[in-house]
Design a protein around this motif. Structure first.
Motif, mmCIF file in Angstrom:
data_model
loop_
_atom_site.group_PDB
_atom_site.id
_atom_site.type_symbol
_atom_site.label_atom_id
_atom_site.label_comp_id
_atom_site.label_asym_id
_atom_site.label_seq_id
_atom_site.Cartn_x
_atom_site.Cartn_y
_atom_site.Cartn_z
ATOM 1 N N SER A 152 0.805 -1.219 0.000
ATOM 2 C CA SER A 152 0.000 0.000 0.000
ATOM 3 C C SER A 152 0.839 1.270 0.000
ATOM 4 N N ARG A 153 1.899 1.312 0.814
ATOM 5 C CA ARG A 153 2.695 2.532 0.867
ATOM 6 C C ARG A 153 3.991 2.264 1.619
ATOM 7 N N PRO A 154 5.027 3.036 1.324
ATOM 8 C CA PRO A 154 6.230 2.918 2.154
ATOM 9 C C PRO A 154 5.983 3.578 3.503
ATOM 10 N N THR A 155 6.668 3.119 4.523
ATOM 11 C CA THR A 155 6.541 3.694 5.852
ATOM 12 C C THR A 155 7.878 3.546 6.567
ATOM 13 N N THR A 156 7.969 4.008 7.784
ATOM 14 C CA THR A 156 9.190 3.824 8.571
ATOM 15 C C THR A 156 8.826 3.220 9.917
ATOM 16 N N TYR A 157 9.771 2.502 10.488
ATOM 17 C CA TYR A 157 9.633 1.915 11.810
ATOM 18 C C TYR A 157 10.973 2.113 12.491
ATOM 19 N N HIS A 158 10.991 2.847 13.603
ATOM 20 C CA HIS A 158 12.242 3.180 14.293
ATOM 21 C C HIS A 158 13.264 3.742 13.307
ATOM 22 N N ASP A 159 12.807 4.665 12.465
ATOM 23 C CA ASP A 159 13.648 5.353 11.474
ATOM 24 C C ASP A 159 14.221 4.442 10.398
ATOM 25 N N GLU A 160 13.666 3.246 10.241
ATOM 26 C CA GLU A 160 14.090 2.347 9.168
ATOM 27 C C GLU A 160 12.962 2.212 8.151
ATOM 28 N N SER A 161 13.311 2.082 6.878
ATOM 29 C CA SER A 161 12.308 1.942 5.820
ATOM 30 C C SER A 161 11.599 0.598 5.931
ATOM 31 N N PHE A 162 10.299 0.648 5.847
ATOM 32 C CA PHE A 162 9.469 -0.555 5.831
ATOM 33 C C PHE A 162 8.443 -0.384 4.724
ATOM 34 N N ALA A 163 7.873 -1.476 4.267
ATOM 35 C CA ALA A 163 6.780 -1.446 3.306
ATOM 36 C C ALA A 163 5.504 -1.787 4.057
ATOM 37 N N SER A 164 4.449 -1.101 3.743
ATOM 38 C CA SER A 164 3.173 -1.374 4.389
ATOM 39 C C SER A 164 2.288 -2.161 3.429
ATOM 40 N N TYR A 165 1.773 -3.265 3.912
ATOM 41 C CA TYR A 165 0.817 -4.088 3.173
ATOM 42 C C TYR A 165 -0.526 -3.928 3.863
ATOM 43 N N SER A 166 -1.609 -4.051 3.123
ATOM 44 C CA SER A 166 -2.911 -3.895 3.758
ATOM 45 C C SER A 166 -3.978 -4.712 3.043
ATOM 46 N N MET A 167 -5.079 -4.858 3.761
ATOM 47 C CA MET A 167 -6.267 -5.518 3.216
ATOM 48 C C MET A 167 -7.477 -4.833 3.812
ATOM 49 N N THR A 168 -8.478 -4.632 2.993
ATOM 50 C CA THR A 168 -9.735 -4.070 3.479
ATOM 51 C C THR A 168 -10.727 -5.193 3.756
ATOM 52 N N ARG A 169 -11.734 -4.860 4.530
ATOM 53 C CA ARG A 169 -12.768 -5.862 4.806
ATOM 54 C C ARG A 169 -13.450 -6.292 3.512
ATOM 55 N N SER A 170 -13.711 -5.365 2.597
ATOM 56 C CA SER A 170 -14.374 -5.741 1.339
ATOM 57 C C SER A 170 -13.493 -6.682 0.517
ATOM 58 N N ALA A 171 -12.170 -6.475 0.513
ATOM 59 C CA ALA A 171 -11.273 -7.391 -0.200
ATOM 60 C C ALA A 171 -11.276 -8.766 0.473
ATOM 61 N N PHE A 172 -11.292 -8.784 1.813
ATOM 62 C CA PHE A 172 -11.356 -10.055 2.545
ATOM 63 C C PHE A 172 -12.640 -10.802 2.200
ATOM 64 N N GLU A 173 -13.761 -10.086 2.218
ATOM 65 C CA GLU A 173 -15.052 -10.715 1.903
ATOM 66 C C GLU A 173 -15.086 -11.227 0.469
ATOM 67 N N ALA A 174 -14.472 -10.489 -0.461
ATOM 68 C CA ALA A 174 -14.405 -10.942 -1.854
ATOM 69 C C ALA A 174 -13.561 -12.214 -1.956
ATOM 70 N N ASP A 175 -12.453 -12.289 -1.215
ATOM 71 C CA ASP A 175 -11.629 -13.500 -1.210
ATOM 72 C C ASP A 175 -12.411 -14.688 -0.674
ATOM 73 N N ILE A 176 -13.170 -14.487 0.401
ATOM 74 C CA ILE A 176 -13.989 -15.557 0.983
ATOM 75 C C ILE A 176 -15.035 -16.028 -0.025
ATOM 76 N N ALA A 177 -15.667 -15.094 -0.724
ATOM 77 C CA ALA A 177 -16.705 -15.439 -1.698
ATOM 78 C C ALA A 177 -16.132 -16.261 -2.857
ATOM 79 N N ARG A 178 -14.862 -16.035 -3.219
ATOM 80 C CA ARG A 178 -14.222 -16.767 -4.323
ATOM 81 C C ARG A 178 -13.848 -18.201 -3.917
ATOM 82 N N GLN A 179 -13.759 -18.472 -2.641
ATOM 83 C CA GLN A 179 -13.306 -19.801 -2.194
ATOM 84 C C GLN A 179 -14.394 -20.839 -2.258
#
Length: 179
Positions: A152-179
């Motif tokens: 989703s976006r770059p971020t920092t943790y204790h002044d170190e570069s990190f990558a942020s991953y995310s999921m929304t409830r609607s994406a989760f529900e869509a994944d469940i519906a596909r299973q």
């Protein structure tokens, strides 16, 4: 709301307690386990105080840490899964995992995170869950991707570069519906 316990095909997840502190300390002292996570891992007093604070914290209803154990060997601590305010302060809610090296490469992180992610969206009705991961941590990035989290976006943790991953409830529900 008390923190629930979960079972998967191979694992048991129970709320982390002070009885788990020595197992957590032992896991964190492995420099390969904490290679991508800044923390007080080599300072015994600071490390214990940090863990005590996290174990005793009230992160809100349904939020906290779960210890992971294999059903076939319930005394063996494999690691933990968390669902807490990001960096313990928020405002976003973060899912994260840390496993002993003996548990790596077996799919345990993904298997343990699945019921916690379902809990986040189905029980707590959160709108979004994030996972901040060090860019070099390929194994955790794979777990996030298997769970359906997207960069989703770059971020920092204790002044170190990190990558942020995310999921929304609607994406989760869509994944469940596909299973």
């Amino acid at each position: 709301m008390a923190l629930p316990s979960f079972e998967t095909a191979r694992l048991m997840l129970a709320p982390r307690t002070m009885a788990d502190i020595d197992d957590c300390i032992a896991m964190d002292r492995d420099p390969e386990v904490t290679r991508f996570i800044p923390g007080p891992w080599q300072d015994a007093a600071a490390h214990r105080a940090f863990l005590r604070g996290r174990i005793e914290a009230d992160f809100g209803d349904g939020l906290g840490y779960w210890s992971i154990r294999a059903k076939e060997s319930p005394r063996q601590f494999l690691g933990w899964i968390l669902l807490i305010p990001a960096d313990a302060i928020g405002p976003g809610i973060e899912i994260g995992w840390r496993l002993n090296r003996l548990a790596w490469g077996k799919g345990y992180a993904t298997e343990a995170a699945m019921p916690v992610l379902a809990h986040a969206f189905q029980t707590l009705e959160l709108d979004r869950v994030i996972a901040d991961i060090a860019p070099g941590n390929a194994a955790s990035i794979r777990v996030a991707q298997k769970l359906g989290l997207a960069p989703s976006r770059p971020t920092t943790y204790h002044d170190e570069s990190f990558a942020s991953y995310s999921m929304t409830r609607s994406a989760f529900e869509a994944d469940i519906a596909r299973q």
